[in-house]
Design an enzyme around this catalytic site. Structure first.
Site, PDB file in Angstrom:
ATOM      1  CB  SER A  22      -1.039  -0.083   1.168  1.00 19.99           C
ATOM      2  OG  SER A  22      -1.939   1.039   1.141  1.00 19.99           O
ATOM      3  CG  ASP A  52      -4.236  -2.663  -4.104  1.00 14.78           C
ATOM      4  OD1 ASP A  52      -4.414  -2.486  -5.203  1.00 14.78           O
ATOM      5  OD2 ASP A  52      -5.169  -2.356  -3.118  1.00 14.78           O
ATOM      6  CG  HIS A  82      -5.940  -2.048   0.254  1.00 17.70           C
ATOM      7  ND1 HIS A  82      -5.156  -1.526  -0.985  1.00 17.70           N
ATOM      8  CD2 HIS A  82      -5.091  -0.973   1.214  1.00 17.70           C
ATOM      9  CE1 HIS A  82      -4.156  -0.714  -0.887  1.00 17.70           C
ATOM     10  NE2 HIS A  82      -4.049  -0.488   0.471  1.00 17.70           N
TER      11      HIS A  82
END
Length: 455
Positions: A163, A187, A257
């Site tokens: 992330s 991601d 996510h």
């Protein structure tokens, strides 16, 4: 009474003596554990580096920032994998940290260094955490330069960023002029980076090789392509099995996510090995327009695996490449995929969706090709991508149904002059064929497949 006190004191001294004799061998440095109160008040950045090796796989040792060479467990000759987490709105340690560390060590004899910047990432104000990524990247860059002075090759460094941590890893790579061996972005975070230029986010120039996995591009993840190869799970957005309504609570916000990490863990321990196909879009992939991988020959189609070396040279030659795949909702996530080629000879033009079932004894798995209405007309070849949630290694029977939605008129005949099933994930399995199949629309027909070379 005095005797009791003396016994207590003696026991205490024996306990202390035992601890002295055991030394520091049992003292571990754990990931910083904060709570919501820290997040409300805000945290100032403080970066800790926790080393794990096969000698201390379950006991992290904090490294001094001025050099890991003071830690006897660190071997500069070994490859080093840095694990960089992202935004931590609750302050709790990531649930996946230990699993990732253990699987990296199980796979290779490496130094695994967890970059713990929880003090900085744990802020209710996301924008504060974003600003800290630059400072944390400077900290980590200097540490890697110190490693290099002690004999570590930048070629042997792999940053795994999750992330917001993916962009932090990219900043480190940029400061090192793209000379580190590899960056993996799981991601990469989208908020605050959607319109960012390449030097303000992760991009292919940040390392010798950059691979990216997308699972939540319509929310917390970043749209676009940002590596030498970008994997898009189920198109890179909504993931199967994740909640579709806000009533599911926290999972509604984080499930898509987090799927990037769980897919990566599955790939790391080699239980997934999901095949991906180069394509311009997920829609084209589902329409079976991209089920070939000539650019990678003699290597097969790329797979979502930890070791991407079989495809690395081709990817560096090709530039940025997008690859797509679909998954099931649960472990091991992979689907059984077939390319299905139909040649129809029906008299009337029909539109519909196709249902295919594979049978082996009592085991049955079904694929529904319904992303768009398919056109069936006389002597026309149609190619489908059929994806099944369950793997059936030996197919004894196949059932097919073409649903046209016709419920009031007469059922028209549909003749399949030829149907051919080509396995995409297991090329060693036989290609299956059948000829001259007569069926009615909306009615299922079953047949026993035959090896294509016998017809």
């Amino acid at each position: 009474m005095k005797s009791h006190r003396l016994l207590f004191l003696l026991g205490f001294l024996i306990l202390c003596k035992g601890q002295e004799e055991s030394g520091d061998s049992e003292l571990c440095d754990d990931f910083t554990d904060l709570n919501l109160s820290h997040c409300f008040m805000g945290t100032l950045l403080y970066v800790r580096l926790l080393l794990y090796t096969r000698s201390n796989a379950h006991c992290g040792r904090e490294l001094l920032h001025h050099g890991p060479w003071h830690q006897p467990l660190f071997d500069p000759a070994r490859p080093t994998a840095f694990v960089v987490h992202g935004y931590r709105p609750t302050g709790a340690p990531p649930i996946w940290i230990d699993r990732l560390v253990q699987q990296l060590l199980a796979r290779d004899d490496v130094n695994v260094i967890v970059v713990d910047w929880n003090k900085g990432a744990a802020n209710l104000n996301y924008f504060t955490a974003v600003t800290y990524t630059r400072e944390a990247a400077q900290n980590l860059t200097q540490f890697i330069l110190n490693m290099q002075e002690e004999g570590t090759s930048l070629d042997n460094i792999h940053l795994i960023g999750v992330s917001l941590g993916a962009h932090l890893a990219g900043f480190v790579g940029a400061q090192l002029k793209g000379k580190i061996g590899r960056i993996t972005g799981l991601d990469p975070a989208g908020p605050m980076f959607t319109s960012a230029s390449p030097d303000e986010r992760l991009d292919p120039s940040d390392a010798q090789f950059v691979d990216v996995l997308h699972t939540d591009m319509d929310s917390f993840g970043l749209r676009g392509a940002h590596g030498h190869i970008d994997f898009y799970a189920n198109g890179g957005a909504d993931q199967p099995g994740c909640p579709k309504t806000i009533f599911a609570g926290k999972s509604y916000f984080v499930c898509d996510h987090q799927r990037a990490m769980f897919l990566y863990l599955c790939a790391l321990n080699q239980t997934c090995s999901i095949t991906a196909f180069p394509c311009s879009s997920y829609s084209d992939f589902l329409q079976a327009n991209c089920l070939h991988c000539e650019a990678f020959r003699p290597a097969p189609c790329p797979k979502l695996v930890y070791d991407l070396s079989p495809w690395r040279d081709a990817l560096l030659r090709m530039g940025q490449t997008k690859v797509f795949f679909s998954t099931s909702s649960t472990l091991p996530y992979r689907k059984l995929s077939y390319r299905v080629d139909l040649v129809t000879w029906n008299q009337y033009l029909r539109w519909g969706v196709v249902y295919i079932r594979l049978h082996s004894g009592r085991s049955v798995t079904e694929a529904r090709v319904d992303h768009k209405l398919l056109r069936f007309e006389q002597f026309t070849s149609t190619r489908l991508l059929a994806q099944f949630d369950d793997d059936i290694s030996t197919v004894q029977k196949i059932s097919m149904r073409i649903n046209t939605g016709n419920v009031i008129g007469p059922r028209y005949k549909i003749r399949l002059v030829r149907v051919r099933f080509t396995p995409l994930d297991q090329p060693e399995r036989p290609v299956m064929c059948r000829f001259d199949i007569f069926m009615e629309e909306n009615m299922e027909v079953s047949f026993r497949p035959l090896p294509c070379n016998t017809n």
